[in-house]
Write a protein that holds these residues in place. Structure first.
Motif, PDB file in Angstrom:
ATOM      1  N   UNK A 149       7.302  12.191   6.812  1.00  0.00           N
ATOM      2  CA  UNK A 149       6.112  12.824   6.269  1.00  0.00           C
ATOM      3  C   UNK A 149       5.030  11.776   6.028  1.00  0.00           C
ATOM      4  N   UNK A 150       3.793  12.135   6.352  1.00  0.00           N
ATOM      5  CA  UNK A 150       2.678  11.207   6.203  1.00  0.00           C
ATOM      6  C   UNK A 150       2.356  10.997   4.721  1.00  0.00           C
ATOM      7  N   UNK A 151       2.194   9.732   4.321  1.00  0.00           N
ATOM      8  CA  UNK A 151       1.806   9.405   2.957  1.00  0.00           C
ATOM      9  C   UNK A 151       0.368   9.879   2.741  1.00  0.00           C
ATOM     10  N   UNK A 152       0.097  10.451   1.588  1.00  0.00           N
ATOM     11  CA  UNK A 152      -1.223  11.026   1.312  1.00  0.00           C
ATOM     12  C   UNK A 152      -2.350  10.006   1.426  1.00  0.00           C
ATOM     13  N   UNK A 153      -2.051   8.763   1.214  1.00  0.00           N
ATOM     14  CA  UNK A 153      -3.089   7.732   1.302  1.00  0.00           C
ATOM     15  C   UNK A 153      -3.647   7.592   2.712  1.00  0.00           C
ATOM     16  N   UNK A 157      -0.465   5.404  16.840  1.00  0.00           N
ATOM     17  CA  UNK A 157      -0.694   5.176  15.418  1.00  0.00           C
ATOM     18  C   UNK A 157       0.099   6.148  14.555  1.00  0.00           C
ATOM     19  N   UNK A 158       0.117   7.420  14.940  1.00  0.00           N
ATOM     20  CA  UNK A 158       0.813   8.429  14.130  1.00  0.00           C
ATOM     21  C   UNK A 158       2.333   8.283  14.195  1.00  0.00           C
ATOM     22  N   UNK A 159       2.865   7.868  15.344  1.00  0.00           N
ATOM     23  CA  UNK A 159       4.326   7.810  15.512  1.00  0.00           C
ATOM     24  C   UNK A 159       4.923   6.428  15.274  1.00  0.00           C
ATOM     25  N   UNK A 160       4.109   5.369  15.411  1.00  0.00           N
ATOM     26  CA  UNK A 160       4.638   4.006  15.258  1.00  0.00           C
ATOM     27  C   UNK A 160       4.003   3.260  14.085  1.00  0.00           C
ATOM     28  N   UNK A 161       2.680   3.116  14.146  1.00  0.00           N
ATOM     29  CA  UNK A 161       2.002   2.292  13.145  1.00  0.00           C
ATOM     30  C   UNK A 161       2.089   2.887  11.741  1.00  0.00           C
ATOM     31  N   UNK A 162       1.721   4.139  11.571  1.00  0.00           N
ATOM     32  CA  UNK A 162       1.708   4.719  10.229  1.00  0.00           C
ATOM     33  C   UNK A 162       3.100   4.785   9.608  1.00  0.00           C
ATOM     34  N   UNK A 163       4.139   5.189  10.342  1.00  0.00           N
ATOM     35  CA  UNK A 163       5.475   5.137   9.739  1.00  0.00           C
ATOM     36  C   UNK A 163       5.879   3.711   9.321  1.00  0.00           C
ATOM     37  N   UNK A 164       5.491   2.721  10.124  1.00  0.00           N
ATOM     38  CA  UNK A 164       5.796   1.333   9.767  1.00  0.00           C
ATOM     39  C   UNK A 164       5.046   0.933   8.495  1.00  0.00           C
ATOM     40  N   UNK A 176       3.637   1.000  -2.576  1.00  0.00           N
ATOM     41  CA  UNK A 176       2.804   2.145  -2.954  1.00  0.00           C
ATOM     42  C   UNK A 176       1.380   1.719  -3.328  1.00  0.00           C
ATOM     43  N   UNK A 177       1.261   0.644  -4.081  1.00  0.00           N
ATOM     44  CA  UNK A 177      -0.065   0.181  -4.510  1.00  0.00           C
ATOM     45  C   UNK A 177      -0.945  -0.201  -3.323  1.00  0.00           C
ATOM     46  N   UNK A 235      -0.737   1.062  -0.254  1.00  0.00           N
ATOM     47  CA  UNK A 235      -1.124   2.305   0.419  1.00  0.00           C
ATOM     48  C   UNK A 235      -2.299   2.958  -0.310  1.00  0.00           C
ATOM     49  N   UNK A 236      -2.240   2.973  -1.624  1.00  0.00           N
ATOM     50  CA  UNK A 236      -3.342   3.573  -2.389  1.00  0.00           C
ATOM     51  C   UNK A 236      -4.589   2.698  -2.366  1.00  0.00           C
ATOM     52  N   UNK A 237      -4.421   1.395  -2.207  1.00  0.00           N
ATOM     53  CA  UNK A 237      -5.586   0.510  -2.014  1.00  0.00           C
ATOM     54  C   UNK A 237      -6.317   0.897  -0.731  1.00  0.00           C
ATOM     55  N   UNK A 238      -5.557   1.122   0.331  1.00  0.00           N
ATOM     56  CA  UNK A 238      -6.148   1.550   1.606  1.00  0.00           C
ATOM     57  C   UNK A 238      -6.922   2.842   1.391  1.00  0.00           C
ATOM     58  N   UNK A 239      -6.293   3.800   0.741  1.00  0.00           N
ATOM     59  CA  UNK A 239      -6.944   5.093   0.504  1.00  0.00           C
ATOM     60  C   UNK A 239      -8.239   4.922  -0.282  1.00  0.00           C
ATOM     61  N   UNK A 240      -8.185   4.149  -1.344  1.00  0.00           N
ATOM     62  CA  UNK A 240      -9.367   3.926  -2.166  1.00  0.00           C
ATOM     63  C   UNK A 240     -10.492   3.300  -1.348  1.00  0.00           C
ATOM     64  N   UNK A 241     -10.171   2.313  -0.581  1.00  0.00           N
ATOM     65  CA  UNK A 241     -11.187   1.632   0.230  1.00  0.00           C
ATOM     66  C   UNK A 241     -11.732   2.548   1.329  1.00  0.00           C
ATOM     67  N   UNK A 242     -10.877   3.395   1.901  1.00  0.00           N
ATOM     68  CA  UNK A 242     -11.342   4.337   2.921  1.00  0.00           C
ATOM     69  C   UNK A 242     -12.289   5.365   2.338  1.00  0.00           C
ATOM     70  N   UNK A 243     -11.990   5.836   1.150  1.00  0.00           N
ATOM     71  CA  UNK A 243     -12.754   6.941   0.588  1.00  0.00           C
ATOM     72  C   UNK A 243     -13.967   6.501  -0.217  1.00  0.00           C
ATOM     73  N   UNK A 244     -14.085   5.208  -0.505  1.00  0.00           N
ATOM     74  CA  UNK A 244     -15.257   4.739  -1.246  1.00  0.00           C
ATOM     75  C   UNK A 244     -16.174   3.883  -0.389  1.00  0.00           C
ATOM     76  N   UNK A 245     -15.805   3.653   0.842  1.00  0.00           N
ATOM     77  CA  UNK A 245     -16.617   2.800   1.728  1.00  0.00           C
ATOM     78  C   UNK A 245     -17.870   3.521   2.181  1.00  0.00           C
TER      79      UNK A 245
END
Length: 149
Positions: free
Chosen positions: A2-6, A122-129, A136-137, A139-149
């Motif tokens: 399952x894809x992480x929400x971040x 990316x969906x089958x190899x990179x993101x699962x890796x 966890x921190x 992954x959420x850093x990535x999310x924060x930077x993606x959504x505030x950029x």
């Protein structure tokens, strides 16, 4: 896995890119309708300029550097992602150059194929890796930077 929400923002972009690739592939397969093919190619170029190149930059300046902090900068998946990005940029340039050429269908098919393969990678190899390696921190850093950029 399952894809992480971040990573949802990037996966959401991937969905739109797959739709664009599908439209381009359909138009290329009906290359006798040159005007439709040209219009879809121009839409793809606009999509690249307005959306997808930003997505690539986000992966290159946010996602991959965070990943590199937890692995190595020369990790094979980082190198492969960057190689694919370069290939897609070249395919977009070729599509731009071929808008009026008899080879537009070939350039369209090439870009559609590369884009689809890249997203699958990316969906089958990179993101699962990433989900396996990154804490966890991070992954959420990535999310924060993606959504505030």
């Amino acid at each position: 896995m399952k894809r992480h929400k971040s990573l949802y923002p990037l996966s959401h972009d991937h969905h739109h890119a797959l739709v664009q690739a599908k439209n381009l592939r359909i138009a290329a397969n009906n290359a006798d309708d040159k005007e439709t093919l040209r219009q879809v190619a121009m839409q793809t170029i606009a999509y690249w300029s307005n959306d997808l190149c930003t997505h690539f930059r986000q992966e290159e300046v946010i996602l991959l550097p965070v990943f590199a902090r937890h692995t190595t900068a020369d990790h094979p998946e980082i190198a492969e992602t960057l190689r694919q990005h370069a290939d897609i940029r070249a395919a977009v340039d070729q599509l731009k150059n071929d808008l009026e050429a008899a080879t537009l269908a070939v350039a369209s098919q090439t870009l559609a194929d590369q884009l689809s393969q890249h997203i699958r990678y990316e969906e089958q190899c990179l993101f699962p890796l990433l989900q396996e390696v990154l804490p966890e921190a991070a992954l959420w850093e990535i999310h924060h930077r993606l959504t505030t950029a």
